[in-house]
Design a protein around this motif. Structure first.
Motif, PDB file in Angstrom:
ATOM      1  N   GLU A  68      -5.458  -6.998   3.573  1.00 20.34           N
ATOM      2  CA  GLU A  68      -6.019  -7.104   2.220  1.00 20.34           C
ATOM      3  C   GLU A  68      -7.236  -8.016   2.178  1.00 20.34           C
ATOM      4  O   GLU A  68      -7.531  -8.637   1.150  1.00 20.34           O
ATOM      5  N   LYS A  73       0.832  -1.197   0.000  1.00 14.82           N
ATOM      6  CA  LYS A  73       0.000   0.000   0.000  1.00 14.82           C
ATOM      7  C   LYS A  73       0.871   1.252   0.000  1.00 14.82           C
ATOM      8  O   LYS A  73       2.022   1.233   0.435  1.00 14.82           O
ATOM      9  N   ARG A  85     -13.923  -3.483   1.533  1.00 14.40           N
ATOM     10  CA  ARG A  85     -12.920  -3.990   0.601  1.00 14.40           C
ATOM     11  C   ARG A  85     -11.510  -3.665   1.083  1.00 14.40           C
ATOM     12  O   ARG A  85     -11.252  -2.590   1.607  1.00 14.40           O
ATOM     13  N   ASN A  86     -10.597  -4.624   0.873  1.00 13.28           N
ATOM     14  CA  ASN A  86      -9.174  -4.412   1.164  1.00 13.28           C
ATOM     15  C   ASN A  86      -8.958  -3.861   2.571  1.00 13.28           C
ATOM     16  O   ASN A  86      -8.290  -2.860   2.767  1.00 13.28           O
ATOM     17  N   ASP A  89     -11.398  -8.864   2.511  1.00 13.96           N
ATOM     18  CA  ASP A  89     -12.742  -8.308   2.389  1.00 13.96           C
ATOM     19  C   ASP A  89     -13.621  -8.903   3.488  1.00 13.96           C
ATOM     20  O   ASP A  89     -13.388 -10.031   3.941  1.00 13.96           O
TER      21      ASP A  89
END
Length: 320
Positions: free
Chosen positions: A155, A11, A150-151, A157
């Motif tokens: 990472e 990220k 999400r993420n 969901d």
């Protein structure tokens, strides 16, 4: 190093942190090439962080600095380092700060507008601060009463609950975003960041309304990676500064931050009788042991412990 981080799908926050530590490391040894630097210099740098005049860095910070330097030498330069003699710093186990329901009400009273909606979603859905800021229009499953996160951390969901109390406010916020997006499109803008390779595979998707942020920034700016100008989501300060002011105005003396709302969500669910496995799923914890920490801070119904001092005072009163 930046290219290696991006290729490994790290990220952007991690990229900034890692490269920042490498810059600080190189500044400690000016005029020396990377070929001259190794285990001794890494130990010196880490020791300098620990022995800092201001009291040294936290265990997590020290671990991040070490990881950044290991990534530089091993992953980017392909050099194997020998034993650095700096084992992982012990991170003290601390119980999370949790607000009572009454304290949540008192703080919430001083938060207004869009920030109030963010406050409610973090407390009512157990969202992390970053997860709340990164919500996209398509993630709000209003008819189902759920939010698709999400993420998230790691990472991953997950699906969590959308509080019925804010359903109408969310619909209104979506309409506000729709109007702004149409205005952006008319000005030749309206593009938004897409994760991974979606932009390359589906070039037109970045202008679709469903991908827009639920809490967009009031202005467009340049993305540091792509160089494109677009409207990003609100910054961390957008809520955190208002939260700090609301906390002070409420008179609540706990050392709370926006993330405290997530801790309070889990604790109050358990206090209300929710199954710990359900709470684990809503929080997105990989291990139930992480969720169990909230059992130590909850006000367990039926638990009535009387201090021996109170019993002693009661006895003294009886004798008098």
């Amino acid at each position: 190093m930046r290219l290696t981080l991006r290729r490994r799908r790290y990220k952007y926050e991690t990229e900034k942190a890692y490269t920042g530590w490498v810059i600080r490391f190189l500044q400690l040894f000016p005029g020396r090439s990377l070929e001259e630097l190794g285990e001794v210099e890494v130990r010196t740098f880490l020791n300098d962080l620990v022995a800092n005049e201001s009291g040294g860095v936290a265990a997590s910070t020290l671990g991040q600095a070490k990881s950044a330097l290991l990534f530089l030498f091993k992953e980017t330069l392909g050099r194997e380092l020998n034993f650095i003699e700096h084992s992982q710093a012990t991170k003290p186990k601390k119980l999370p700060v949790v607000l009572t329901i009454d304290e949540v009400k008192r703080v919430r009273k001083h938060v207004t507008g869009t920030r109030r909606l963010m406050f409610d979603l973090m407390y009512g859905s157990g969202l992390r601060h970053k997860e709340c800021r990164r919500l996209r229009i398509k993630d709000l499953q209003i008819d189902e009463g759920t939010i698709l996160v999400r993420n998230g951390k790691g990472e991953k969901d997950r699906v969590t609950v959308l509080p019925g109390r804010v359903r109408q406010e969310v619909i209104e916020q979506i309409e506000v975003c729709r109007v702004r997006h149409l205005q952006d499109l008319e000005m030749g803008e309206g593009e938004v960041f897409l994760p991974d390779a979606l932009k390359r595979k589906y070039p037109a998707e970045s202008r679709k309304f469903r991908w827009q942020w639920l809490f967009p920034s009031p202005r467009t700016r340049m993305d540091p990676r792509s160089g494109r100008y677009w409207r990003h989501h609100v910054s961390e300060d957008f809520l955190s500064k208002s939260f700090a002011k609301a906390l002070e105005a409420s008179g609540v003396l706990k050392n709370a931050v926006p993330h405290t709302l997530r801790h309070s969500f889990a604790t109050h669910l358990l206090e209300g009788g929710s199954d710990i496995r359900t709470v684990q799923e809503l929080m997105g914890h990989a291990d139930v042991s992480t969720t169990m920490i909230y059992l130590h801070v909850m006000n367990r119904p039926g638990l009535s412990v009387k201090s021996p001092l109170d019993q002693l005072e009661a006895t003294d009163d009886d004798e008098q």
